[in-house]
Design an enzyme around this catalytic site. Structure first.
Site, mmCIF file in Angstrom:
data_model
loop_
_atom_site.group_PDB
_atom_site.id
_atom_site.type_symbol
_atom_site.label_atom_id
_atom_site.label_comp_id
_atom_site.label_asym_id
_atom_site.label_seq_id
_atom_site.Cartn_x
_atom_site.Cartn_y
_atom_site.Cartn_z
ATOM 1 N N ASP A 96 13.747 2.378 11.042
ATOM 2 C CA ASP A 96 12.622 1.668 11.773
ATOM 3 C C ASP A 96 12.048 2.777 12.379
ATOM 4 O O ASP A 96 12.068 3.517 13.345
ATOM 5 C CB ASP A 96 12.885 1.258 13.223
ATOM 6 C CG ASP A 96 12.573 0.124 13.407
ATOM 7 O OD1 ASP A 96 11.794 -0.161 13.733
ATOM 8 O OD2 ASP A 96 12.928 -0.855 14.375
ATOM 9 N N TYR A 104 -2.918 -7.614 16.631
ATOM 10 C CA TYR A 104 -3.436 -6.578 15.277
ATOM 11 C C TYR A 104 -4.449 -6.128 15.322
ATOM 12 O O TYR A 104 -4.498 -5.324 15.397
ATOM 13 C CB TYR A 104 -3.409 -7.626 14.018
ATOM 14 C CG TYR A 104 -3.553 -6.846 12.999
ATOM 15 C CD1 TYR A 104 -2.169 -6.158 12.539
ATOM 16 C CD2 TYR A 104 -4.693 -7.367 12.601
ATOM 17 C CE1 TYR A 104 -2.403 -5.793 11.039
ATOM 18 C CE2 TYR A 104 -4.614 -6.054 11.054
ATOM 19 C CZ TYR A 104 -3.412 -5.611 10.196
ATOM 20 O OH TYR A 104 -3.648 -5.066 8.787
ATOM 21 N N LEU A 117 0.725 -1.242 0.257
ATOM 22 C CA LEU A 117 -0.319 0.137 0.199
ATOM 23 C C LEU A 117 1.250 0.897 0.047
ATOM 24 O O LEU A 117 0.499 2.151 -0.904
ATOM 25 C CB LEU A 117 -1.017 0.082 1.100
ATOM 26 C CG LEU A 117 -1.901 -1.775 1.349
ATOM 27 C CD1 LEU A 117 -2.960 -1.268 2.651
ATOM 28 C CD2 LEU A 117 -2.891 -1.157 -0.087
ATOM 29 N N THR A 131 -1.438 -7.196 -1.787
ATOM 30 C CA THR A 131 -0.456 -6.922 -1.357
ATOM 31 C C THR A 131 0.655 -7.593 -0.486
ATOM 32 O O THR A 131 0.554 -8.665 -0.603
ATOM 33 C CB THR A 131 0.293 -5.793 -0.369
ATOM 34 O OG1 THR A 131 -0.498 -6.304 0.770
ATOM 35 C CG2 THR A 131 -1.015 -4.474 -0.591
ATOM 36 N N CYS A 180 2.171 3.778 6.210
ATOM 37 C CA CYS A 180 1.493 2.726 6.697
ATOM 38 C C CYS A 180 2.725 1.085 6.702
ATOM 39 O O CYS A 180 2.037 0.213 6.765
ATOM 40 C CB CYS A 180 1.829 2.774 4.597
ATOM 41 S SG CYS A 180 0.518 3.210 3.496
ATOM 42 N N LYS A 233 -4.767 -1.950 15.527
ATOM 43 C CA LYS A 233 -5.395 -1.064 14.905
ATOM 44 C C LYS A 233 -6.021 0.294 15.066
ATOM 45 O O LYS A 233 -6.934 0.913 15.034
ATOM 46 C CB LYS A 233 -5.595 -1.302 13.335
ATOM 47 C CG LYS A 233 -4.704 -2.527 12.438
ATOM 48 C CD LYS A 233 -3.558 -1.407 12.329
ATOM 49 C CE LYS A 233 -2.601 -2.299 11.584
ATOM 50 N NZ LYS A 233 -2.081 -0.997 10.223
#
Ligand SMILES: NC(=O)c1ccc[n+]([C@@H]2O[C@H](COP(=O)([O-])OP(=O)(O)OC[C@H]3O[C@@H](n4cnc5c(N)ncnc54)[C@H](O)[C@@H]3O)[C@@H](O)[C@H]2O)c1
Length: 256
Positions: free
Chosen positions: A59, A161, A17, A196, A86, A165
């Site tokens: 990083d 995750y 992305l 991706t 991203c 998010k």
């Protein structure tokens, strides 16, 4: 904000992305600074796209590394107008499985890259962007973050995750409210499933067909260029601020 002649930091810009954002913003006359760990891919993009792209091996979780990347961007282009976050990763892990209990360091690593890394880049980019001369309408900058549909309908194995998010969703409005004082807008995109390397590269044709079927319409994975097009719209449309936009073909993820 006009993309033409703008300078954008794009974290995770060497792949997926982020790479699509680099290509789209360059095609509209902007300049892109890729913050990524993957020097081979970043270097390849610079060789392909030329002088309007700079690669900085950064990083996002390190203060020093991000500060160095920002200095590099300032040396080359003299300003930063746009920051697109991203950089991110996932590591599906159950709380408890046959392999044992969820290692705490896996949870911490995902939170550190996806959430702390995003915030780290925001805070240091805001420090720099707040010094910009305001445009006609008082605008100094735009920040775009990448959340996920998993912030809302996370699947089994996505505790870390989804938490990372969802936290990006949670911090979007407070940071937008604060940055309003500097003329900096903050908007987050929550993508569904996009083709991706993170998701699409290592899957069989059957898995791909099953993933496509999960999307009501259009029945396929999202294209990175469609994500980049949303980023461009956010940059150009000054009335978008403090919002989280799902970009997902109406998918609602099943439990597994
Ligand atoms: N692909 C999807 O379906 C999907 C869906 C929802 C959300 N997202 C999110 O979109 C973002 C981009 O994902 P993608 O699919 O393009 O994945 P990708 O793996 O193609 O790209 C991610 C990039 O981030 C970089 N990165 C990882 N850790 C980093 C760090 N500490 N510092 C700097 N760079 C780092 C990687 O090197 C890589 O180039 C991620 O945040 C991901 O969680 C992706």
């Amino acid at each position: 904000m006009n993309v033409q002649d703008s300078v954008a930091i794009i974290t995770g810009g060497a792949s997926g992305l982020g790479e699509a954002c680099v290509r789209t913003l360059i095609a509209r006359g902007g300049k892109a600074v890729i913050f990524d760990l993957q020097a081979d891919l970043g270097g390849k993009l610079v060789r392909e796209l030329g002088d309007n792209v700079l690669f900085a091996q950064v990083d996002v979780t390190s203060t020093e590394s991000v500060a160095q990347g920002i200095s590099k961007a300032m040396e080359k282009y003299g300003k930063i107008d746009i920051t697109v976050n991203c950089a991110g990763t996932g590591a599906p892990t159950k709380v408890l499985s046959k392999k044992g209990v969820h290692p705490l360091e896996v949870f911490t690593r995902i939170i550190t890259i996806n959430l702390v890394g995003t915030f780290n880049v925001i805070r240091l980019a805001v420090e720099q962007m707040a010094k910009n001369a305001p445009g006609e309408s008082g605008e100094k900058g735009v920040i775009v973050n990448t959340s996920s549909a998993a912030a809302f309908d996370g699947q089994i194995g996505q505790a870390a995750y989804s938490a990372s998010k969802a936290a990006i969703v949670g911090m979007t409005l407070p940071i937008a409210r604060e940055c309003a004082d500097y003329g900096i807008r903050v908007v987050t995109i929550a993508p569904g499933i996009f083709d991706t390397p993170l998701l699409g590269s290592n899957i069989t044709a059957e898995v791909r067909a099953a993933l496509n079927k999960m999307v009501p319409f259009p029945q396929r994975m999202g294209r990175p260029a469609e994500f980049a097009s949303m980023v461009r719209e956010i940059v150009e449309n000054q009335y978008l601020n403090g919002e989280v936009i799902r970009l997902d073909g109406a998918i609602r993820m099943a439990a597994k």
